[in-house]
Design a protein around this motif. Structure first.
Motif, mmCIF file in Angstrom:
data_model
loop_
_atom_site.group_PDB
_atom_site.id
_atom_site.type_symbol
_atom_site.label_atom_id
_atom_site.label_comp_id
_atom_site.label_asym_id
_atom_site.label_seq_id
_atom_site.Cartn_x
_atom_site.Cartn_y
_atom_site.Cartn_z
ATOM 1 N N ASP A 276 -32.602 -6.814 -40.287
ATOM 2 C CA ASP A 276 -31.500 -6.374 -40.962
ATOM 3 C C ASP A 276 -30.328 -5.842 -41.033
ATOM 4 O O ASP A 276 -28.949 -6.012 -40.772
ATOM 5 N N LEU A 277 -30.940 -4.753 -39.877
ATOM 6 C CA LEU A 277 -29.818 -3.302 -39.781
ATOM 7 C C LEU A 277 -29.005 -3.132 -38.823
ATOM 8 O O LEU A 277 -30.120 -2.638 -38.172
ATOM 9 N N THR A 278 -28.493 -3.988 -38.665
ATOM 10 C CA THR A 278 -27.596 -3.912 -37.713
ATOM 11 C C THR A 278 -26.460 -3.328 -37.471
ATOM 12 O O THR A 278 -25.742 -3.103 -38.822
ATOM 13 N N PRO A 279 -25.597 -2.427 -36.435
ATOM 14 C CA PRO A 279 -24.048 -1.654 -36.302
ATOM 15 C C PRO A 279 -23.235 -2.210 -37.182
ATOM 16 O O PRO A 279 -22.962 -3.818 -36.775
ATOM 17 N N TRP A 280 -22.933 -1.402 -37.606
ATOM 18 C CA TRP A 280 -21.970 -1.974 -39.003
ATOM 19 C C TRP A 280 -22.099 -3.336 -40.112
ATOM 20 O O TRP A 280 -21.039 -3.519 -40.523
ATOM 21 N N SER A 281 -22.814 -3.398 -39.751
ATOM 22 C CA SER A 281 -23.598 -4.582 -40.970
ATOM 23 C C SER A 281 -23.671 -4.182 -42.696
ATOM 24 O O SER A 281 -23.275 -4.418 -43.658
ATOM 25 N N CYS A 282 -23.871 -2.834 -43.145
ATOM 26 C CA CYS A 282 -23.811 -2.444 -44.492
ATOM 27 C C CYS A 282 -23.494 -0.432 -44.506
ATOM 28 O O CYS A 282 -22.934 -0.011 -43.386
ATOM 29 N N THR A 283 -23.451 -0.300 -45.850
ATOM 30 C CA THR A 283 -22.611 1.008 -46.051
ATOM 31 C C THR A 283 -23.878 1.690 -46.795
ATOM 32 O O THR A 283 -24.612 1.078 -46.849
ATOM 33 N N VAL A 284 -23.212 2.340 -46.655
ATOM 34 C CA VAL A 284 -24.622 4.057 -46.731
ATOM 35 C C VAL A 284 -25.074 3.112 -48.230
ATOM 36 O O VAL A 284 -26.659 3.574 -48.043
ATOM 37 N N ASP A 285 -24.512 2.836 -49.088
ATOM 38 C CA ASP A 285 -24.661 2.939 -50.758
ATOM 39 C C ASP A 285 -25.699 1.232 -50.569
ATOM 40 O O ASP A 285 -26.716 1.176 -51.320
ATOM 41 N N GLU A 286 -25.493 0.545 -49.874
ATOM 42 C CA GLU A 286 -25.954 -0.351 -49.652
ATOM 43 C C GLU A 286 -27.236 -0.714 -48.707
ATOM 44 O O GLU A 286 -28.455 -0.894 -49.447
ATOM 45 N N ALA A 287 -27.459 0.418 -48.222
ATOM 46 C CA ALA A 287 -28.939 0.211 -47.088
ATOM 47 C C ALA A 287 -30.093 1.596 -47.815
ATOM 48 O O ALA A 287 -30.907 1.286 -48.211
ATOM 49 N N ALA A 288 -29.146 1.952 -49.365
ATOM 50 C CA ALA A 288 -30.227 3.178 -50.456
ATOM 51 C C ALA A 288 -30.596 2.428 -51.103
ATOM 52 O O ALA A 288 -31.970 2.862 -51.650
ATOM 53 N N ARG A 289 -29.712 1.393 -51.707
ATOM 54 C CA ARG A 289 -29.917 0.058 -52.575
ATOM 55 C C ARG A 289 -31.226 -0.912 -52.202
ATOM 56 O O ARG A 289 -32.559 -0.564 -52.883
ATOM 57 N N ALA A 290 -30.982 -0.470 -50.938
ATOM 58 C CA ALA A 290 -31.962 -2.211 -50.811
ATOM 59 C C ALA A 290 -32.878 -1.025 -49.873
ATOM 60 O O ALA A 290 -34.340 -2.266 -50.117
ATOM 61 N N PHE A 291 -33.291 0.318 -49.326
ATOM 62 C CA PHE A 291 -34.524 0.362 -49.393
ATOM 63 C C PHE A 291 -35.185 1.562 -49.957
ATOM 64 O O PHE A 291 -35.416 2.745 -49.790
ATOM 65 N N ALA A 292 -34.684 1.458 -51.442
ATOM 66 C CA ALA A 292 -35.323 2.209 -52.090
ATOM 67 C C ALA A 292 -36.672 3.100 -52.706
ATOM 68 O O ALA A 292 -37.406 1.652 -52.030
ATOM 69 N N PRO A 293 -37.379 3.979 -52.487
ATOM 70 C CA PRO A 293 -35.918 5.589 -52.727
ATOM 71 C C PRO A 293 -35.546 5.649 -51.437
ATOM 72 O O PRO A 293 -36.518 6.066 -50.053
ATOM 73 N N ALA A 294 -34.439 6.218 -50.603
ATOM 74 C CA ALA A 294 -33.779 6.489 -49.519
ATOM 75 C C ALA A 294 -33.078 8.427 -50.064
ATOM 76 O O ALA A 294 -32.805 8.484 -51.452
ATOM 77 N N ARG A 295 -33.764 8.618 -48.990
ATOM 78 C CA ARG A 295 -33.342 10.303 -49.143
ATOM 79 C C ARG A 295 -32.467 10.397 -48.003
ATOM 80 O O ARG A 295 -32.429 9.909 -46.739
ATOM 81 N N PRO A 296 -30.944 10.478 -48.842
ATOM 82 C CA PRO A 296 -30.471 11.404 -48.076
ATOM 83 C C PRO A 296 -30.302 12.586 -46.896
ATOM 84 O O PRO A 296 -30.748 13.534 -47.414
ATOM 85 N N LEU A 297 -29.719 12.375 -45.822
ATOM 86 C CA LEU A 297 -30.214 13.454 -44.506
ATOM 87 C C LEU A 297 -28.739 14.084 -44.226
ATOM 88 O O LEU A 297 -27.535 13.627 -44.202
ATOM 89 N N GLU A 298 -28.467 15.308 -43.940
ATOM 90 C CA GLU A 298 -27.584 15.743 -43.750
ATOM 91 C C GLU A 298 -27.008 15.076 -42.138
ATOM 92 O O GLU A 298 -27.674 15.110 -41.092
ATOM 93 N N GLY A 299 -26.264 14.653 -41.740
ATOM 94 C CA GLY A 299 -25.048 14.182 -40.752
ATOM 95 C C GLY A 299 -25.224 14.821 -39.627
ATOM 96 O O GLY A 299 -24.495 16.271 -39.650
ATOM 97 N N SER A 300 -25.280 14.371 -38.436
ATOM 98 C CA SER A 300 -24.404 15.371 -37.654
ATOM 99 C C SER A 300 -22.814 16.145 -36.985
ATOM 100 O O SER A 300 -23.217 16.883 -36.163
ATOM 101 N N ALA A 301 -22.200 15.976 -37.742
ATOM 102 C CA ALA A 301 -20.898 15.612 -38.223
ATOM 103 C C ALA A 301 -19.800 15.521 -39.487
ATOM 104 O O ALA A 301 -20.602 14.655 -40.166
ATOM 105 N N PRO A 302 -18.922 15.864 -39.468
ATOM 106 C CA PRO A 302 -18.533 15.958 -41.373
ATOM 107 C C PRO A 302 -18.507 14.468 -41.380
ATOM 108 O O PRO A 302 -18.491 13.816 -42.751
ATOM 109 N N THR A 303 -18.455 13.828 -40.117
ATOM 110 C CA THR A 303 -17.824 12.277 -41.267
ATOM 111 C C THR A 303 -18.989 11.117 -41.356
ATOM 112 O O THR A 303 -19.362 10.182 -41.007
ATOM 113 N N ARG A 304 -20.180 11.770 -40.643
ATOM 114 C CA ARG A 304 -21.583 10.912 -40.430
ATOM 115 C C ARG A 304 -22.446 12.203 -41.863
ATOM 116 O O ARG A 304 -22.670 13.002 -42.290
#
Length: 200
Positions: free
Chosen positions: A138-166
């Motif tokens: 179900d996790l295809t590109p552009w299919s969901c936002t950060v908070d939607e994925a975090a809720r669906a697969f809790a507990p999710a751990r935030p990771l530092e992105g590779s750029a400021p907008t990631r």
């Protein structure tokens, strides 16, 4: 074919179209085909996208750059809504703007007391249905936002992105056979770009 755009001058307004091209420019590294289709839908060229990104960076780093909310108001107009939000101990306001390229999403800017913007990304529009996220497929590109994925697969751990907008998330999710896999997901401007299986 859309008419060719004239080169932007310093006095040319930076438009909502230009802003959408900025969002796409950051996503092109991961999903070039999706970005190309979206760019064509907007009637813009690769040169248009590069020029929009150049002007965006110049605006952000100008010595007298206006604050984030003022900058977005000048580009996108008045926000669709402004609502109080509490995240942990922090009270803030959430400014939402529509993004025509993704009708079910909104561009959200979270503003802390004093007018400091501390988060800027895409979220699901209020009232729009969230995607059903049950497994890796179900996790295809552009299919969901950060908070939607975090809720669906809790507990999710935030990771530092590779750029400021990631942004990144680490979580476990079942594969097609139901086996739970350790995964990492990468998001650009809050929208899912890719998922990698990191464990057995």
């Amino acid at each position: 074919m859309p008419p060719a755009k004239r080169p932007a001058s310093p006095l040319t307004p930076f438009t909502p179209l230009d802003f959408q091209l900025v969002l796409l420019r950051r996503m092109a590294d991961h999903n070039a085909d999706l970005v190309e289709d979206a760019r064509h839908a907007l009637g813009a060229s690769i040169a248009d996208m590069r020029e929009a990104n150049r002007r965006w960076q110049a605006m952000r780093h100008a010595p007298r750059s206006r604050g984030s909310v003022a900058r977005y108001r000048s580009i996108l107009g008045e926000p669709e809504s402004v609502t109080p939000r509490r995240i942990g101990d922090l009270s803030c306001e959430a400014f939402l703007w529509p993004v025509p390229l993704w009708p079910d999403l909104r561009f959200e800017v979270l503003v802390a007391p004093g007018g400091v913007a501390w988060n800027e990304w895409l979220v699901r529009a209020p009232g729009a249905p969230s995607p059903e996220l049950r497994a890796l497929d179900d996790l295809t590109p552009w299919s969901c936002t950060v908070d939607e994925a975090a809720r669906a697969f809790a507990p999710a751990r935030p990771l530092e992105g590779s750029a400021p907008t990631r942004w990144g998330l680490a979580f476990t999710a079942p594969d097609g056979s139901g086996v739970r896999r350790d995964c990492t997901a990468e998001f650009t401007w809050g929208l899912l770009q890719r998922v990698a299986v990191t464990g057995p």
